[in-house]
Design a protein around this motif. Sequence first.
Motif, PDB file in Angstrom:
ATOM      1  N   LYS A 144       0.813  -1.207   0.000  1.00 49.97           N
ATOM      2  CA  LYS A 144       0.000   0.000   0.000  1.00 49.97           C
ATOM      3  C   LYS A 144       0.849   1.260   0.000  1.00 49.97           C
ATOM      4  CE  LYS A 144      -3.840  -2.266   2.387  1.00 49.97           C
ATOM      5  NZ  LYS A 144      -4.675  -2.294   3.620  1.00 49.97           N
ATOM      6  N   GLY A 145       1.998   1.207   0.656  1.00 48.78           N
ATOM      7  CA  GLY A 145       2.868   2.379   0.706  1.00 48.78           C
ATOM      8  C   GLY A 145       3.530   2.686  -0.616  1.00 48.78           C
ATOM      9  N   ILE A 146       3.687   1.682  -1.473  1.00 43.80           N
ATOM     10  CA  ILE A 146       4.275   1.867  -2.795  1.00 43.80           C
ATOM     11  C   ILE A 146       3.197   2.200  -3.825  1.00 43.80           C
ATOM     12  CG2 ILE A 146       5.482   0.715  -4.702  1.00 43.80           C
ATOM     13  CD1 ILE A 146       7.390   1.319  -2.505  1.00 43.80           C
ATOM     14  N   LYS A 147       2.063   1.533  -3.738  1.00 42.78           N
ATOM     15  CA  LYS A 147       1.035   1.598  -4.789  1.00 42.78           C
ATOM     16  C   LYS A 147       0.588   3.023  -5.082  1.00 42.78           C
ATOM     17  CE  LYS A 147      -3.481  -0.293  -6.082  1.00 42.78           C
ATOM     18  NZ  LYS A 147      -4.208   0.975  -6.216  1.00 42.78           N
ATOM     19  N   LYS A 148       0.361   3.807  -4.043  1.00 41.03           N
ATOM     20  CA  LYS A 148      -0.174   5.155  -4.255  1.00 41.03           C
ATOM     21  C   LYS A 148       0.827   6.092  -4.921  1.00 41.03           C
ATOM     22  CE  LYS A 148       0.836   6.237   0.598  1.00 41.03           C
ATOM     23  NZ  LYS A 148       0.235   6.532   1.925  1.00 41.03           N
ATOM     24  N   GLN A 149       2.114   5.700  -4.938  1.00 38.34           N
ATOM     25  CA  GLN A 149       3.142   6.540  -5.553  1.00 38.34           C
ATOM     26  C   GLN A 149       3.928   5.785  -6.630  1.00 38.34           C
ATOM     27  OE1 GLN A 149       4.970   7.477  -1.611  1.00 38.34           O
ATOM     28  NE2 GLN A 149       4.769   9.608  -2.262  1.00 38.34           N
ATOM     29  N   ALA A 150       3.330   4.708  -7.142  1.00 41.38           N
ATOM     30  CA  ALA A 150       4.049   3.856  -8.092  1.00 41.38           C
ATOM     31  C   ALA A 150       4.399   4.595  -9.373  1.00 41.38           C
ATOM     32  CB  ALA A 150       3.219   2.617  -8.410  1.00 41.38           C
ATOM     33  N   VAL A 151       3.499   5.418  -9.873  1.00 47.76           N
ATOM     34  CA  VAL A 151       3.770   6.151 -11.109  1.00 47.76           C
ATOM     35  C   VAL A 151       5.002   7.030 -10.930  1.00 47.76           C
ATOM     36  CG1 VAL A 151       2.907   7.902 -12.704  1.00 47.76           C
ATOM     37  CG2 VAL A 151       1.374   6.091 -11.889  1.00 47.76           C
ATOM     38  N   HIS A 152       5.077   7.715  -9.792  1.00 48.01           N
ATOM     39  CA  HIS A 152       6.233   8.573  -9.510  1.00 48.01           C
ATOM     40  C   HIS A 152       7.523   7.752  -9.456  1.00 48.01           C
ATOM     41  CE1 HIS A 152       8.793  11.621  -7.756  1.00 48.01           C
ATOM     42  NE2 HIS A 152       9.022  10.849  -6.711  1.00 48.01           N
ATOM     43  N   LEU A 153       7.468   6.564  -8.853  1.00 48.84           N
ATOM     44  CA  LEU A 153       8.653   5.713  -8.741  1.00 48.84           C
ATOM     45  C   LEU A 153       9.159   5.298 -10.118  1.00 48.84           C
ATOM     46  CD1 LEU A 153      10.678   3.977  -7.146  1.00 48.84           C
ATOM     47  CD2 LEU A 153       8.933   2.173  -7.071  1.00 48.84           C
ATOM     48  N   PHE A 154       8.269   4.821 -10.971  1.00 50.31           N
ATOM     49  CA  PHE A 154       8.694   4.364 -12.298  1.00 50.31           C
ATOM     50  C   PHE A 154       9.113   5.539 -13.183  1.00 50.31           C
ATOM     51  CE2 PHE A 154       6.456   0.504 -11.013  1.00 50.31           C
ATOM     52  CZ  PHE A 154       7.348  -0.462 -11.455  1.00 50.31           C
ATOM     53  N   GLU A 155       8.447   6.662 -13.039  1.00 49.11           N
ATOM     54  CA  GLU A 155       8.843   7.859 -13.778  1.00 49.11           C
ATOM     55  C   GLU A 155      10.256   8.274 -13.388  1.00 49.11           C
ATOM     56  OE1 GLU A 155       6.599  12.025 -14.848  1.00 49.11           O
ATOM     57  OE2 GLU A 155       6.499  11.286 -12.785  1.00 49.11           O
ATOM     58  N   ARG A 156      10.548   8.208 -12.104  1.00 54.60           N
ATOM     59  CA  ARG A 156      11.882   8.572 -11.605  1.00 54.60           C
ATOM     60  C   ARG A 156      12.936   7.608 -12.134  1.00 54.60           C
ATOM     61  NH1 ARG A 156      14.064   8.064  -5.876  1.00 54.60           N
ATOM     62  NH2 ARG A 156      12.027   7.198  -5.374  1.00 54.60           N
ATOM     63  N   ALA A 157      12.616   6.308 -12.130  1.00 54.65           N
ATOM     64  CA  ALA A 157      13.564   5.314 -12.628  1.00 54.65           C
ATOM     65  C   ALA A 157      13.884   5.544 -14.106  1.00 54.65           C
ATOM     66  CB  ALA A 157      13.002   3.907 -12.428  1.00 54.65           C
ATOM     67  N   LYS A 158      12.869   5.820 -14.899  1.00 54.76           N
ATOM     68  CA  LYS A 158      13.097   6.058 -16.325  1.00 54.76           C
ATOM     69  C   LYS A 158      13.906   7.330 -16.546  1.00 54.76           C
ATOM     70  CE  LYS A 158      12.122   3.960 -19.178  1.00 54.76           C
ATOM     71  NZ  LYS A 158      12.958   2.860 -19.746  1.00 54.76           N
ATOM     72  N   ARG A 159      13.642   8.338 -15.741  1.00 53.12           N
ATOM     73  CA  ARG A 159      14.392   9.596 -15.856  1.00 53.12           C
ATOM     74  C   ARG A 159      15.875   9.379 -15.557  1.00 53.12           C
ATOM     75  NH1 ARG A 159      11.243  12.372 -12.849  1.00 53.12           N
ATOM     76  NH2 ARG A 159      12.501  12.406 -10.941  1.00 53.12           N
ATOM     77  N   LEU A 160      16.168   8.393 -14.714  1.00 50.91           N
ATOM     78  CA  LEU A 160      17.555   8.076 -14.365  1.00 50.91           C
ATOM     79  C   LEU A 160      18.188   7.103 -15.352  1.00 50.91           C
ATOM     80  CD1 LEU A 160      17.140   7.745 -10.485  1.00 50.91           C
ATOM     81  CD2 LEU A 160      18.300   9.591 -11.721  1.00 50.91           C
ATOM     82  N   GLY A 161      17.439   6.719 -16.393  1.00 52.71           N
ATOM     83  CA  GLY A 161      17.995   5.881 -17.444  1.00 52.71           C
ATOM     84  C   GLY A 161      17.947   4.392 -17.181  1.00 52.71           C
ATOM     85  N   ILE A 162      17.010   3.950 -16.334  1.00 51.58           N
ATOM     86  CA  ILE A 162      16.918   2.548 -15.935  1.00 51.58           C
ATOM     87  C   ILE A 162      15.733   1.892 -16.644  1.00 51.58           C
ATOM     88  CG2 ILE A 162      16.550   0.992 -13.966  1.00 51.58           C
ATOM     89  CD1 ILE A 162      17.581   3.451 -12.244  1.00 51.58           C
ATOM     90  N   THR A 163      15.925   0.671 -17.139  1.00 50.16           N
ATOM     91  CA  THR A 163      14.783  -0.070 -17.667  1.00 50.16           C
ATOM     92  C   THR A 163      13.973  -0.637 -16.503  1.00 50.16           C
ATOM     93  OG1 THR A 163      16.158  -2.058 -17.921  1.00 50.16           O
ATOM     94  CG2 THR A 163      15.878  -0.648 -19.865  1.00 50.16           C
ATOM     95  N   THR A 164      12.678  -0.912 -16.764  1.00 51.17           N
ATOM     96  CA  THR A 164      11.770  -1.240 -15.677  1.00 51.17           C
ATOM     97  C   THR A 164      10.836  -2.389 -16.033  1.00 51.17           C
ATOM     98  OG1 THR A 164      10.152   0.388 -16.471  1.00 51.17           O
ATOM     99  CG2 THR A 164      11.742   1.141 -14.813  1.00 51.17           C
ATOM    100  N   SER A 165      10.380  -3.100 -15.007  1.00 51.81           N
ATOM    101  CA  SER A 165       9.368  -4.139 -15.186  1.00 51.81           C
ATOM    102  C   SER A 165       8.537  -4.245 -13.918  1.00 51.81           C
ATOM    103  CB  SER A 165      10.006  -5.497 -15.518  1.00 51.81           C
ATOM    104  OG  SER A 165      10.917  -5.907 -14.515  1.00 51.81           O
TER     105      SER A 165
END
Length: 314
Positions: A144-165
Amino acid sequence: MASFDVLVIGELNIDIILNGIQGFPEIGKEIMADQLNLTLGSSSAIFASNLSTLGMSVAIVGLLGEDSFADSVKKSLRDKKVNTDFVVSSDRYNTGLTIVMNYGMDRANITFPGAMEHLTVEDITDQMLLSCKHMHLSSIFLQKGIKKQAVHLFERAKRLGITTSMDPQWDPAENWELDLGSLLPHLDVWMPNVVEFKNITGVPALADGLEKIKEYANYVVIKDGIRGAHLWNNGNLISKPAFLNNEVADCIGAGDSFDAGFISEFVKGSELNRCLEVGNVMGAINTLEPGGTTSFKNREYIKKIAKEKFAFTL
């Protein structure tokens, strides 16, 4: 240079697995089980352990209590050479626990979430993300602590040049609420099984669900049990058959092992057909022994079993 091939973010818990159960539980009655196995649980930990066994360098982020189950989780991960430096311990919560009741090819789970609900995006620093080439998140509905901010987390990872799954896993509340339009553009690989995919997209047919998300999805990998797996990419759907095992111990972690096989090849830049095939054979190998990690003893053993049991060369 990244220190790790893959950073896994997710839930951590112990599994208590019961086999040979004599009937179904009923209120006020007691039934017996023939076998008990206490082992490393959670989709995230099984994925991380088996990915490491396949030769990837892996670190994991998660939240545990300060109890004997936490010690067991960390020892099991370290035994599989998964780095646990980013695992946080808290004296406020107990380590999560799942009781797994196996009935042939299917099972019923009861989970006490404990600490896993309280990991937040703020616990995941840019330094952690920059330590890896690829970030994988599992079991978003349990976190629950991740879910509400998941979009921000993946957006941040992509901005840092990391592939995601991400493998969403089952939603215990069966609400299936995910903002796919905001989330999927930042996901290189989305990895639900067929039931999860239909529930999350809200449509009963695979083709209709893919049509619904085609404008913003990247790679969509759909696990389909004994029917194998499917991969959608820019309007094209490819499918690969399962490697069937007639001596199934149980299916715990088979989807996580598929994920490990697929991502191990994806991170290396392999062709998508190869990624699907390795995913399928890892799922099959998983079912040879009980629990999600027992079959994954070491890389040489896995290569041997893949060749001898499924005529597949790793």
